[in-house]
Design a protein around this motif. Sequence first.
Motif, PDB file in Angstrom:
ATOM      1  N   UNK B  71       2.508 -26.486   9.972  1.00 32.78           N
ATOM      2  CA  UNK B  71       2.805 -27.235  11.200  1.00 32.78           C
ATOM      3  C   UNK B  71       3.796 -28.356  10.919  1.00 32.78           C
ATOM      4  N   UNK B  98       5.346 -18.983  25.983  1.00 38.55           N
ATOM      5  CA  UNK B  98       4.730 -20.187  26.563  1.00 38.55           C
ATOM      6  C   UNK B  98       3.670 -20.751  25.622  1.00 38.55           C
ATOM      7  N   UNK B  99       2.903 -19.864  25.019  1.00 35.89           N
ATOM      8  CA  UNK B  99       1.865 -20.296  24.084  1.00 35.89           C
ATOM      9  C   UNK B  99       2.470 -21.018  22.891  1.00 35.89           C
ATOM     10  N   UNK B 100       3.601 -20.493  22.413  1.00 35.42           N
ATOM     11  CA  UNK B 100       4.267 -21.112  21.267  1.00 35.42           C
ATOM     12  C   UNK B 100       4.790 -22.500  21.631  1.00 35.42           C
ATOM     13  N   UNK B 102       3.688 -24.404  23.970  1.00 36.20           N
ATOM     14  CA  UNK B 102       2.503 -25.236  24.189  1.00 36.20           C
ATOM     15  C   UNK B 102       1.987 -25.802  22.867  1.00 36.20           C
ATOM     16  N   UNK B 103       1.918 -24.943  21.860  1.00 38.64           N
ATOM     17  CA  UNK B 103       1.448 -25.393  20.550  1.00 38.64           C
ATOM     18  C   UNK B 103       2.405 -26.431  19.974  1.00 38.64           C
ATOM     19  N   UNK B 107      -0.177 -29.250  22.848  1.00 36.32           N
ATOM     20  CA  UNK B 107      -1.132 -29.095  23.940  1.00 36.32           C
ATOM     21  C   UNK B 107      -2.014 -27.869  23.715  1.00 36.32           C
ATOM     22  N   UNK B 108      -2.038 -27.371  22.485  1.00 29.76           N
ATOM     23  CA  UNK B 108      -2.779 -26.139  22.191  1.00 29.76           C
ATOM     24  C   UNK B 108      -4.273 -26.301  22.439  1.00 29.76           C
ATOM     25  N   UNK B 109      -4.764 -27.545  22.390  1.00 28.40           N
ATOM     26  CA  UNK B 109      -6.205 -27.767  22.553  1.00 28.40           C
ATOM     27  C   UNK B 109      -6.562 -28.181  23.987  1.00 28.40           C
ATOM     28  N   UNK B 110      -5.571 -28.199  24.863  1.00 28.92           N
ATOM     29  CA  UNK B 110      -5.846 -28.688  26.224  1.00 28.92           C
ATOM     30  C   UNK B 110      -6.736 -27.722  26.998  1.00 28.92           C
ATOM     31  N   UNK B 160      10.480 -23.193  19.168  1.00 33.31           N
ATOM     32  CA  UNK B 160       9.988 -24.384  18.476  1.00 33.31           C
ATOM     33  C   UNK B 160      11.120 -25.347  18.118  1.00 33.31           C
TER      34      UNK B 160
END
Lengths: 326, 251
Positions: B71, B98-100, B102-103, B107-110, B160
């Motif tokens: 990370x 979108x998932x990428x 977001x991470x 916000x991956x844990x939102x 990213x």
Amino acid sequence: MLSTRPNLARDISIAAVALIVLLLLPYVWPSRMMNDLVIRVSAFALFATSLNLLVGYTGMVSFGHGMFFGFGAYAFGLSMQRLGVSIPTAILITIVSSALLGLVVGAISIRLKDIYFSFITLAFQMLLYSTVIAWVPLTGGDQGLMGGIPRPPFLGIDLSIESHRYAFAVTIMVVGLLILRQIVESPFGYTLRMIRDNTERATFLGINVFRAKLTAFVIAGVFGSLGGMVMALFVSGAYPEFVNWTMSGEGIFMIMLGGLSTFIGPAAGALILSLLNDVITRGTEHHGLFLGAVILLFALGLRKGVTDFIADWFRTRREASTRSGN
Amino acid sequence: MLEVKGLFKSFGGVAAISDVNIDFPTGSLTAIIGPNGAGKSTFFNLISGGLIPDKGSVTFNGESLIGRSRAQIIDAGIGRAFQVARIFPTLTVEESLLGAVTAHRRRAQNITHRFPLPEMRDRTHEVAEMLGLVEKLGVTSANLSHGDQKLLDIALALVLDPKVLLLDEPTAGMGPDERWRMIERVHELWEREKLTLIFIEHDMDIVFKIAPKISVLCYGRLLAEGTPDEIRTNPAVIEAYLGTSHAEAAV
Ligand SMILES: Nc1ncnc2c1ncn2[C@@H]1O[C@H](COP(=O)(O)OP(=O)(O)OP(=O)(O)O)[C@@H](O)[C@H]1O
Ligand SMILES: [Mg+2]
């Protein structure tokens, strides 16, 4: 595509309708048996849906989820019996303590992959089971928590009255499922799907896999324990079989029967398994044999759960109709 | 600038990378070539946090990347795609991207909002457009063609916002026409996004045409570095890897 994604307002409406229907059911169809069935299914629906957060959404096949069901039942029952607290306080204690249990068991188990993860969760469950059996002064050992769970009224709700108990159980179930639904449709829910689909790739996107899995494990544990709590309220006690490994097995069965690719599948499986159990127990002594045969039929015949089957059927039909429309 | 100095990595006593030194100036385009098992993918793994080197340093703009988490390396600006496309088979192209994003935006844990968060869409669509995946946004990744899966893998790295992009054989498994289309896209990307781009490639026609600078790995060692003309005529490279045909073509 994304524009038709289920939004929160829609989910709340569906939950509200479901809740109203369930609350009206005893008036339309007054039956003690029906009430009992609905309460039991409510407990199992929470249990199976929370397990599916791990199995279906994250790809973590826990064989020990029953530990939370049993823990919830005992934590709630003991809080009421020993601490003399109000029911809302006992619920809070159940939630917090099961979250802590999830945190500890999860932090250790998640480091292991695949089948090793499954085994260690099972081992933790057996540990808890043995503790419950052995710690007689606290848990009543293999007799279970005897003497009934006190149910002092709170906020005008008196859970010693059957109709109140019923309304309480279905409300907890519907609200619980609504929260779980929100979680699986949140950004976090998609993080879990990414981990399930390709864990290695997820780490190369900067996703903290350990943290996400641990969060999922704790959430699943809390909702699983709420299922156990509903069950403890219903039977006014807690018994070692709630925390036995067969409980985890039943959770997996429910997911298999109902299907793991739709949100509602495991809850449907909880209903199917409960119905099967009732019918079969009344009809035959060879309970396990019959149940096994039905599950085999599902596994070999449909090769998926009921809701998977229905969802696929709709998808094929829709695709067929768009094709012929072209 | 990305600087690799004295890099070593061995697997059970067998050296996969030994004493490799390469500088990648900001904005450069470099091809890495070499026979199968030369250590090319291992080299990428060592830079991107996929593997930890036994010895040596990797620094980006003066900061060490060794010992940092994947990370943190992404946050530093290093992105990568894989030799065999690594995608999320049950998610659609759009969901994956979108998932990428977001991470990447933490916000991956939102759990309080619905997926996707609206502010994640712009970058997703920008990247889909750059890579020609707009038409495929609604397609489940497992149903994509091989070429589109490779594009999605690159898109996942690109959302990213990397400064350095490592592409491990972007044209692997493609027919001749598709290869050129892919490499043109990659070249366009390099110009548009002002990336430092490093790619591994086996097709020498592509390498000699596209890459201003080439590094040759062989048995884990850096055999040669230079321009296409220098590499084409380098005797050691001809002996170890090219054979004579390309050298003759240069004459
Ligand atoms: N994780 C690993 N464990 C053990 N050995 C490995 C590992 N990764 C790579 N190797 C070995 O290191 C050497 C270099 O492998 P690498 O994948 O880096 O080669 P490559 O240059 O990318 O080859 P190719 O052109 O076939 O992709 C090979 O001998 C390989 O078997
Ligand atoms: Mg390779």
